[in-house]
Scaffold this motif. Structure first.
Motif, PDB file in Angstrom:
ATOM      1  N   ALA A 104     -17.594  26.558  -4.114  1.00  0.00           N
ATOM      2  CA  ALA A 104     -16.177  26.387  -3.773  1.00  0.00           C
ATOM      3  C   ALA A 104     -15.657  25.166  -4.530  1.00  0.00           C
ATOM      4  N   VAL A 105     -14.841  25.398  -5.554  1.00  0.00           N
ATOM      5  CA  VAL A 105     -14.453  24.326  -6.482  1.00  0.00           C
ATOM      6  C   VAL A 105     -13.636  23.239  -5.802  1.00  0.00           C
ATOM      7  N   ASN A 106     -12.548  23.622  -5.129  1.00  0.00           N
ATOM      8  CA  ASN A 106     -11.676  22.601  -4.531  1.00  0.00           C
ATOM      9  C   ASN A 106     -12.366  21.795  -3.428  1.00  0.00           C
ATOM     10  N   PRO A 107     -13.101  22.422  -2.493  1.00  0.00           N
ATOM     11  CA  PRO A 107     -13.843  21.619  -1.510  1.00  0.00           C
ATOM     12  C   PRO A 107     -14.857  20.675  -2.165  1.00  0.00           C
ATOM     13  N   MET A 108     -15.473  21.124  -3.256  1.00  0.00           N
ATOM     14  CA  MET A 108     -16.434  20.268  -3.948  1.00  0.00           C
ATOM     15  C   MET A 108     -15.733  19.078  -4.580  1.00  0.00           C
ATOM     16  N   ARG A 109     -14.585  19.334  -5.177  1.00  0.00           N
ATOM     17  CA  ARG A 109     -13.807  18.236  -5.758  1.00  0.00           C
ATOM     18  C   ARG A 109     -13.344  17.263  -4.670  1.00  0.00           C
ATOM     19  N   LEU A 110     -12.983  17.813  -3.526  1.00  0.00           N
ATOM     20  CA  LEU A 110     -12.528  16.979  -2.414  1.00  0.00           C
ATOM     21  C   LEU A 110     -13.643  16.038  -1.954  1.00  0.00           C
ATOM     22  N   LYS A 111     -14.859  16.557  -1.826  1.00  0.00           N
ATOM     23  CA  LYS A 111     -15.998  15.718  -1.429  1.00  0.00           C
ATOM     24  C   LYS A 111     -16.238  14.608  -2.445  1.00  0.00           C
ATOM     25  N   GLY A 112     -16.224  14.970  -3.724  1.00  0.00           N
ATOM     26  CA  GLY A 112     -16.427  13.970  -4.767  1.00  0.00           C
ATOM     27  C   GLY A 112     -15.345  12.916  -4.764  1.00  0.00           C
ATOM     28  N   LEU A 113     -14.110  13.348  -4.514  1.00  0.00           N
ATOM     29  CA  LEU A 113     -12.982  12.415  -4.513  1.00  0.00           C
ATOM     30  C   LEU A 113     -13.073  11.435  -3.348  1.00  0.00           C
ATOM     31  N   TYR A 114     -13.479  11.921  -2.169  1.00  0.00           N
ATOM     32  CA  TYR A 114     -13.608  11.015  -1.019  1.00  0.00           C
ATOM     33  C   TYR A 114     -14.758  10.024  -1.228  1.00  0.00           C
ATOM     34  N   LEU A 115     -15.838  10.466  -1.843  1.00  0.00           N
ATOM     35  CA  LEU A 115     -16.927   9.535  -2.161  1.00  0.00           C
ATOM     36  C   LEU A 115     -16.454   8.485  -3.153  1.00  0.00           C
ATOM     37  N   ALA A 116     -15.690   8.921  -4.161  1.00  0.00           N
ATOM     38  CA  ALA A 116     -15.145   7.990  -5.144  1.00  0.00           C
ATOM     39  C   ALA A 116     -14.216   6.978  -4.483  1.00  0.00           C
ATOM     40  N   GLY A 117     -13.363   7.454  -3.568  1.00  0.00           N
ATOM     41  CA  GLY A 117     -12.440   6.556  -2.875  1.00  0.00           C
ATOM     42  C   GLY A 117     -13.163   5.519  -2.033  1.00  0.00           C
ATOM     43  N   ALA A 118     -14.251   5.945  -1.369  1.00  0.00           N
ATOM     44  CA  ALA A 118     -15.032   5.011  -0.553  1.00  0.00           C
ATOM     45  C   ALA A 118     -15.657   3.920  -1.419  1.00  0.00           C
ATOM     46  N   LEU A 119     -16.216   4.309  -2.554  1.00  0.00           N
ATOM     47  CA  LEU A 119     -16.852   3.329  -3.443  1.00  0.00           C
ATOM     48  C   LEU A 119     -15.831   2.338  -3.996  1.00  0.00           C
ATOM     49  N   ALA A 120     -14.695   2.852  -4.467  1.00  0.00           N
ATOM     50  CA  ALA A 120     -13.672   1.971  -5.037  1.00  0.00           C
ATOM     51  C   ALA A 120     -13.091   1.029  -3.988  1.00  0.00           C
ATOM     52  N   SER A 121     -12.884   1.539  -2.773  1.00  0.00           N
ATOM     53  CA  SER A 121     -12.335   0.681  -1.714  1.00  0.00           C
ATOM     54  C   SER A 121     -13.330  -0.407  -1.315  1.00  0.00           C
ATOM     55  N   LEU A 122     -14.633  -0.126  -1.393  1.00  0.00           N
ATOM     56  CA  LEU A 122     -15.637  -1.172  -1.131  1.00  0.00           C
ATOM     57  C   LEU A 122     -15.574  -2.257  -2.205  1.00  0.00           C
ATOM     58  N   GLY A 123     -15.245  -1.857  -3.444  1.00  0.00           N
ATOM     59  CA  GLY A 123     -15.061  -2.856  -4.491  1.00  0.00           C
ATOM     60  C   GLY A 123     -13.934  -3.810  -4.158  1.00  0.00           C
ATOM     61  N   GLY A 124     -12.831  -3.268  -3.619  1.00  0.00           N
ATOM     62  CA  GLY A 124     -11.730  -4.126  -3.183  1.00  0.00           C
ATOM     63  C   GLY A 124     -12.105  -4.966  -1.975  1.00  0.00           C
ATOM     64  N   ALA A 125     -12.869  -4.367  -1.052  1.00  0.00           N
ATOM     65  CA  ALA A 125     -13.311  -5.105   0.138  1.00  0.00           C
ATOM     66  C   ALA A 125     -14.151  -6.311  -0.247  1.00  0.00           C
ATOM     67  N   TYR A 126     -14.993  -6.147  -1.265  1.00  0.00           N
ATOM     68  CA  TYR A 126     -15.815  -7.275  -1.715  1.00  0.00           C
ATOM     69  C   TYR A 126     -14.942  -8.453  -2.125  1.00  0.00           C
TER      70      TYR A 126
END
Length: 292
Positions: A179-201
């Motif tokens: 399922a392409v869109n659900p897979m992209r959604l999962k990847g995007l949320y993981l990316a958002g979590a990582l980037a937001s942790l960079g800001g949190a640091y």
């Protein structure tokens, strides 16, 4: 001793780059252009300051960063995946929206146009050496592990295989039952979590949120993704290279050997030179920026 101090400072500076770049690799590997990294980092920084201030704990700050990052990622996902908007335009809009909204909420919540009050950060208060105290921050170790762990996830797990498939050949992936869109959604949320942790640091390390405190780090992280050709290990090396340039800039400013205006240009000039030498030869994921 001076070399050791330089290396420790470079690693400390590299942490937000490493986390944001890990998010950039994940996002672009599933086919979504990571132009909104700056906005995700800034939202994570503000969420961390808000959570740490009201929760009186840096762990509450990390939770606040993840919540803020999830909200911004949701906007990004709705625009790019649900409505198939132009990903470059959406990325620019996200950056502008977060820059304006954090400034607004900074004044609304903390009654300040420049910075928040001091907030709790992670340990190290009892350590006299500032550099060593930074390594008592768990986000430092998360940052150092982020890209190697992402490399394992992308190349050693079924999730990674599917993520790379939807970023390269979404039509072929769909015919195999992915399922392409659900897979992209999962990847995007993981990316958002990582980037937001960079800001949190940034916020927890400085014990406050400052207006525009990411100062272009999201764009440098995106440059590291391109310079590293979307390969996690290469991207990590690129992040350390850019962090080393920033460390050199800081030390030259302290020595006052050259005019400060030229010194401040070093990280950005290095970024331009690095990209000029690699962009023509790098090959992005084939479906990057394309809707299903």
């Amino acid at each position: 001793m001076m070399l050791l101090a330089f290396i420790l400072q470079a690693i400390r500076i590299a942490v937000p780059y490493l986390l944001a770049a890990a998010g950039g690799v994940m996002s672009e590997r599933v086919g979504v252009i990571a132009l909104g990294l700056e906005g995700l980092m800034l939202s994570g920084a503000f969420g961390a300051a808000l959570g740490s201030y009201y929760g009186n704990s840096p762990w509450a700050g990390l939770l606040g960063a993840l919540v803020a990052g999830t909200l911004i990622t949701s906007l990004l996902a709705i625009a790019t995946i649900r409505f198939r908007a132009n990903q470059v335009v959406v990325g620019v809009a996200i950056n502008l929206l977060v820059a304006a909204s954090t400034r607004y909420f900074l004044r609304l919540v903390f009654d300040s146009s420049s910075n928040s009050p001091r907030v709790p950060g992670f340990g190290g208060e009892g350590v006299s050496n500032v550099m060593l105290s930074s390594f008592m921050n768990p986000v430092v170790w998360i940052g150092l592990a982020a890209l190697p762990a992402l490399g394992w996830l992308l190349y050693r797990t079924p999730f990674g295989l599917r993520a790379r498939a939807v970023g390269e050949k979404p039509e072929a992936a769909a015919t195999l039952g992915v399922a392409v869109n659900p897979m992209r959604l999962k990847g995007l949320y993981l990316a958002g979590a990582l980037a937001s942790l960079g800001g949190a640091y940034l916020a927890l390390d400085q014990h406050q949120f400052t207006d525009g405190m990411t100062a272009g780090r999201g764009f440098i992280a995106l440059a590291a993704v391109i310079f590293g050709r979307w390969e996690p290990v290469r991207v990590a090396v690129a992040c350390l290279l850019f962090a080393g340039a920033e460390t050199l800039q800081i030390q030259l400013q302290g020595a006052q050997l050259v005019p400060s205006q030229f010194v401040e240009m070093i990280p950005y000039v290095l970024t331009i030179i690095a990209l000029a030498g690699v962009v023509g030869r790098s090959v992005a994921p084939a479906a990057l920026g394309k809707s299903e």
